[in-house]
Write an enzyme that holds these catalytic residues in place. Sequence first.
Site, mmCIF file in Angstrom:
data_model
loop_
_atom_site.group_PDB
_atom_site.id
_atom_site.type_symbol
_atom_site.label_atom_id
_atom_site.label_comp_id
_atom_site.label_asym_id
_atom_site.label_seq_id
_atom_site.Cartn_x
_atom_site.Cartn_y
_atom_site.Cartn_z
ATOM 1 C CG LEU A 20 90.210 78.812 82.267
ATOM 2 C CD1 LEU A 20 91.517 79.166 82.965
ATOM 3 C CD2 LEU A 20 90.160 79.454 80.885
ATOM 4 N N GLY A 21 88.278 74.546 82.472
ATOM 5 C CA GLY A 21 88.322 73.080 82.416
ATOM 6 C C GLY A 21 87.693 72.463 83.648
ATOM 7 N N GLY A 23 87.659 68.730 86.036
ATOM 8 C CA GLY A 23 88.216 67.407 86.319
ATOM 9 C C GLY A 23 87.281 66.620 87.212
ATOM 10 C CE1 TYR A 25 90.838 67.298 93.809
ATOM 11 C CE2 TYR A 25 90.948 65.141 92.771
ATOM 12 C CZ TYR A 25 91.579 66.214 93.355
ATOM 13 O OH TYR A 25 92.950 66.230 93.476
ATOM 14 C CB ALA A 26 89.292 70.543 90.741
ATOM 15 C CB THR A 27 85.310 73.573 88.096
ATOM 16 O OG1 THR A 27 84.465 72.427 88.176
ATOM 17 C CG2 THR A 27 84.982 74.338 86.825
ATOM 18 C CG ASP A 137 98.001 62.531 85.568
ATOM 19 O OD1 ASP A 137 97.954 61.713 84.615
ATOM 20 O OD2 ASP A 137 97.024 63.214 85.907
#
Length: 416
Positions: A20-21, A23, A25-27, A137
Amino acid sequence: MAGSGWAPPRLDGFILTERLGTGTYATVYKAYRKRDTREVVAIKCVSKRSLNRASVENLLTEIEILKTIRHPHIVELKDFQWDSDHIYLIMEFCAGGDLSRFIRMRRILPEKVARVFLQQLACALKFLHDHNISHLDLKPQNILLSTPENPQLKLADFGFAQYMSPWDEKHVLRGSPLYMAPEMVCRQQYDARVDLWSVGVILYEALFGRPPFASRSFAELEEKIRSDRAVETDLVVEAVKKDQEGDASAALSLYCKALEYFVPALHYESDARRKEAIRAKVGQYISRAEELKALVTSSSKKLLQRENPARELLKEMAKDKPRLCAALEMASAAIAKEEEGKDDGDTLELYQRSLGELLLLLAAEPAGRRRELLHAEIQTLMSRAEYLKDQMKMREAQSMGKEALAEPVRSACTLQ
């Protein structure tokens, strides 16, 4: 490689599917629970190897915050797990994507849609601030929509969130530059109110399709924020361009949209010199809009009032279909009301009800001449309904403009 985005990692109890996306340090993956319910969730997979000390602290704060809060406009953290390579945050799945994509697909959002979304965001933000939590954020990419139809807004991605009392001050740079409050951009101390600046930027982007201070660097962004020059709207520029090209209908629509933004500005502007400049613009746009409206109304009515022999043929062919007959009669009633000069909300509602019924009947209609005629009639009715809707919006915008121009005069009379 697991976690790189090419192949989802394995997690007991879940089947991870599409990405879905991604970043820093994360998927995030869409996933299904293996048990009977087959619940759909979103799983944020954080690679342990990519974490430094600051990002570990951010992640722990994110988990701590999301574990303790429940709110209809905040994405729910259902559970979290870990193995030797990853930490997994199992989140509520939002099928509507993010607000950034929603705005891009529509270019700009109608004010009534933006208003509902902002009310929902304000509701989530008040809840957080009541619990001494600042998001830090806020941006359209971090706001998810529950479903594609009738979406509910869900605030997500608490990676930069902090526990902050209203009087706490911080100086660590957090968030995304385009949505950062001036205190952050200028590297000054800030408090929980920085979230409110971000809300304002999001509202502007929803209404105009882009952030107000698009910049290539921090220095340029700081300069734009510090400047006292008003943020300009593209609507007027585009309206003038269409006017010069001879596209009266498009120019009229754009002038009226511009009035929707200039009229509130005129009402709330406290500086006398700026107020007078806005007054002059509003008067100019109303005057040109009225000239264009006369042109557009004349040509559109001629086009829409032409005889439509296909409509009569369709009515003949619909005699064995009572439901189709009733929907066509409703459409005829709407046309008759409009041609009598009753171009109001009741007429528009008649068009919309008949179109809703005709579209359902079209879906069930087999191929053939009647289907072709029905398809053509629906397109004609849609054109008429859109024309009527535009006329109503234009009248409203012009009326608002005239009232705003008359306001100072009324005030002067009252004072006398």
